[in-house]
Write a protein that holds these residues in place. Sequence first.
Motif, PDB file in Angstrom:
ATOM      1  N   ARG A   1     -12.926   6.465   5.454  1.00  0.00           N
ATOM      2  CA  ARG A   1     -13.439   5.451   6.384  1.00  0.00           C
ATOM      3  C   ARG A   1     -12.467   4.304   6.580  1.00  0.00           C
ATOM      4  NH1 ARG A   1     -18.189   3.898   3.298  1.00  0.00           N
ATOM      5  NH2 ARG A   1     -17.576   5.468   1.822  1.00  0.00           N
ATOM      6  N   ASN A   2     -11.802   3.897   5.499  1.00  0.00           N
ATOM      7  CA  ASN A   2     -10.861   2.772   5.533  1.00  0.00           C
ATOM      8  C   ASN A   2      -9.604   3.186   4.780  1.00  0.00           C
ATOM      9  OD1 ASN A   2     -12.612   0.874   6.834  1.00  0.00           O
ATOM     10  ND2 ASN A   2     -13.707   0.659   4.909  1.00  0.00           N
ATOM     11  N   PRO A   3      -8.497   3.381   5.472  1.00  0.00           N
ATOM     12  CA  PRO A   3      -7.270   3.840   4.810  1.00  0.00           C
ATOM     13  C   PRO A   3      -6.811   2.876   3.712  1.00  0.00           C
ATOM     14  CG  PRO A   3      -7.035   3.871   7.200  1.00  0.00           C
ATOM     15  CD  PRO A   3      -8.325   3.176   6.901  1.00  0.00           C
ATOM     16  N   LEU A   4      -6.181   3.438   2.714  1.00  0.00           N
ATOM     17  CA  LEU A   4      -5.572   2.623   1.662  1.00  0.00           C
ATOM     18  C   LEU A   4      -4.370   1.879   2.232  1.00  0.00           C
ATOM     19  CD1 LEU A   4      -5.653   5.227  -1.236  1.00  0.00           C
ATOM     20  CD2 LEU A   4      -7.005   3.131  -1.085  1.00  0.00           C
ATOM     21  N   PRO A   5      -4.003   0.767   1.632  1.00  0.00           N
ATOM     22  CA  PRO A   5      -2.816   0.040   2.096  1.00  0.00           C
ATOM     23  C   PRO A   5      -1.551   0.885   1.922  1.00  0.00           C
ATOM     24  CG  PRO A   5      -3.970  -1.181   0.368  1.00  0.00           C
ATOM     25  CD  PRO A   5      -4.653   0.121   0.513  1.00  0.00           C
ATOM     26  N   ALA A   6      -0.574   0.634   2.739  1.00  0.00           N
ATOM     27  CA  ALA A   6       0.682   1.396   2.690  1.00  0.00           C
ATOM     28  C   ALA A   6       1.368   1.277   1.327  1.00  0.00           C
ATOM     29  CB  ALA A   6       1.615   0.930   3.800  1.00  0.00           C
ATOM     30  N   ALA A   7       1.209   0.153   0.657  1.00  0.00           N
ATOM     31  CA  ALA A   7       1.855  -0.037  -0.649  1.00  0.00           C
ATOM     32  C   ALA A   7       1.262   0.884  -1.714  1.00  0.00           C
ATOM     33  CB  ALA A   7       1.726  -1.493  -1.096  1.00  0.00           C
ATOM     34  N   LEU A   8       0.069   1.389  -1.461  1.00  0.00           N
ATOM     35  CA  LEU A   8      -0.588   2.333  -2.366  1.00  0.00           C
ATOM     36  C   LEU A   8      -0.832   3.608  -1.559  1.00  0.00           C
ATOM     37  CD1 LEU A   8      -3.107  -0.166  -3.947  1.00  0.00           C
ATOM     38  CD2 LEU A   8      -1.048   0.762  -5.015  1.00  0.00           C
ATOM     39  N   PRO A   9       0.167   4.477  -1.491  1.00  0.00           N
ATOM     40  CA  PRO A   9       0.139   5.579  -0.537  1.00  0.00           C
ATOM     41  C   PRO A   9      -0.895   6.669  -0.806  1.00  0.00           C
ATOM     42  CG  PRO A   9       2.019   5.789  -2.001  1.00  0.00           C
ATOM     43  CD  PRO A   9       1.373   4.459  -2.295  1.00  0.00           C
ATOM     44  N   ASP A  10      -1.439   6.703  -2.021  1.00  0.00           N
ATOM     45  CA  ASP A  10      -2.423   7.737  -2.324  1.00  0.00           C
ATOM     46  C   ASP A  10      -3.465   7.191  -3.296  1.00  0.00           C
ATOM     47  OD1 ASP A  10      -1.366   8.051  -5.038  1.00  0.00           O
ATOM     48  OD2 ASP A  10       0.278   9.147  -4.107  1.00  0.00           O
ATOM     49  N   ALA A  11      -4.544   7.939  -3.422  1.00  0.00           N
ATOM     50  CA  ALA A  11      -5.658   7.492  -4.256  1.00  0.00           C
ATOM     51  C   ALA A  11      -5.267   7.349  -5.724  1.00  0.00           C
ATOM     52  CB  ALA A  11      -6.833   8.454  -4.105  1.00  0.00           C
ATOM     53  N   GLU A  12      -4.368   8.203  -6.195  1.00  0.00           N
ATOM     54  CA  GLU A  12      -3.944   8.119  -7.594  1.00  0.00           C
ATOM     55  C   GLU A  12      -3.203   6.805  -7.861  1.00  0.00           C
ATOM     56  OE1 GLU A  12      -3.695  10.875  -5.701  1.00  0.00           O
ATOM     57  OE2 GLU A  12      -5.226  12.018  -6.781  1.00  0.00           O
ATOM     58  N   SER A  13      -2.310   6.425  -6.962  1.00  0.00           N
ATOM     59  CA  SER A  13      -1.596   5.142  -7.111  1.00  0.00           C
ATOM     60  C   SER A  13      -2.571   3.979  -7.081  1.00  0.00           C
ATOM     61  CB  SER A  13      -0.575   4.969  -5.986  1.00  0.00           C
ATOM     62  OG  SER A  13       0.391   5.969  -6.027  1.00  0.00           O
ATOM     63  N   ALA A  14      -3.535   4.039  -6.175  1.00  0.00           N
ATOM     64  CA  ALA A  14      -4.529   2.977  -6.073  1.00  0.00           C
ATOM     65  C   ALA A  14      -5.399   2.923  -7.326  1.00  0.00           C
ATOM     66  CB  ALA A  14      -5.390   3.190  -4.825  1.00  0.00           C
ATOM     67  N   ALA A  15      -5.716   4.083  -7.898  1.00  0.00           N
ATOM     68  CA  ALA A  15      -6.527   4.108  -9.122  1.00  0.00           C
ATOM     69  C   ALA A  15      -5.781   3.468 -10.284  1.00  0.00           C
ATOM     70  CB  ALA A  15      -6.929   5.548  -9.459  1.00  0.00           C
ATOM     71  N   TRP A  16      -4.490   3.779 -10.430  1.00  0.00           N
ATOM     72  CA  TRP A  16      -3.683   3.133 -11.475  1.00  0.00           C
ATOM     73  C   TRP A  16      -3.737   1.615 -11.309  1.00  0.00           C
ATOM     74  CZ3 TRP A  16      -0.874   4.498 -15.766  1.00  0.00           C
ATOM     75  CH2 TRP A  16      -0.722   5.864 -16.018  1.00  0.00           C
TER      76      TRP A  16
END
Length: 117
Positions: free
Chosen positions: A56-71
Amino acid sequence: MSPLGTRQAREREWLLVKTDFLVQAARNPTLAHVLSAHRGRLRQVVAERLRLQAERNPLPAALPDAESAAWAAVGVYDGVTVQLLLDGDTSGARARLARLLTALLADRAGAGTSADR
């Protein structure tokens, strides 16, 4: 003691136990392995939720994937936990955590209201 005070005391005690375990794991490779596996599972759960949210809402470009965002999200939580243990401001810590996670995970160019950012 009020129910809220009791809850806050239990939450604080849990954070102290968690912190003690982190310190012991830092000194003990066997515990470090157990904790690492647990945190890996935690990040997987967070990443899955973020993947669903990203539909629904893309992650920011600095966090290119869900795994990076989870970390990043787990790291922010860890930092706020330390602040909570030091200053004891539960409501302030929750508000800071919400603001930090919103700032970290909000898609600056994507959909969402200004309150979401």
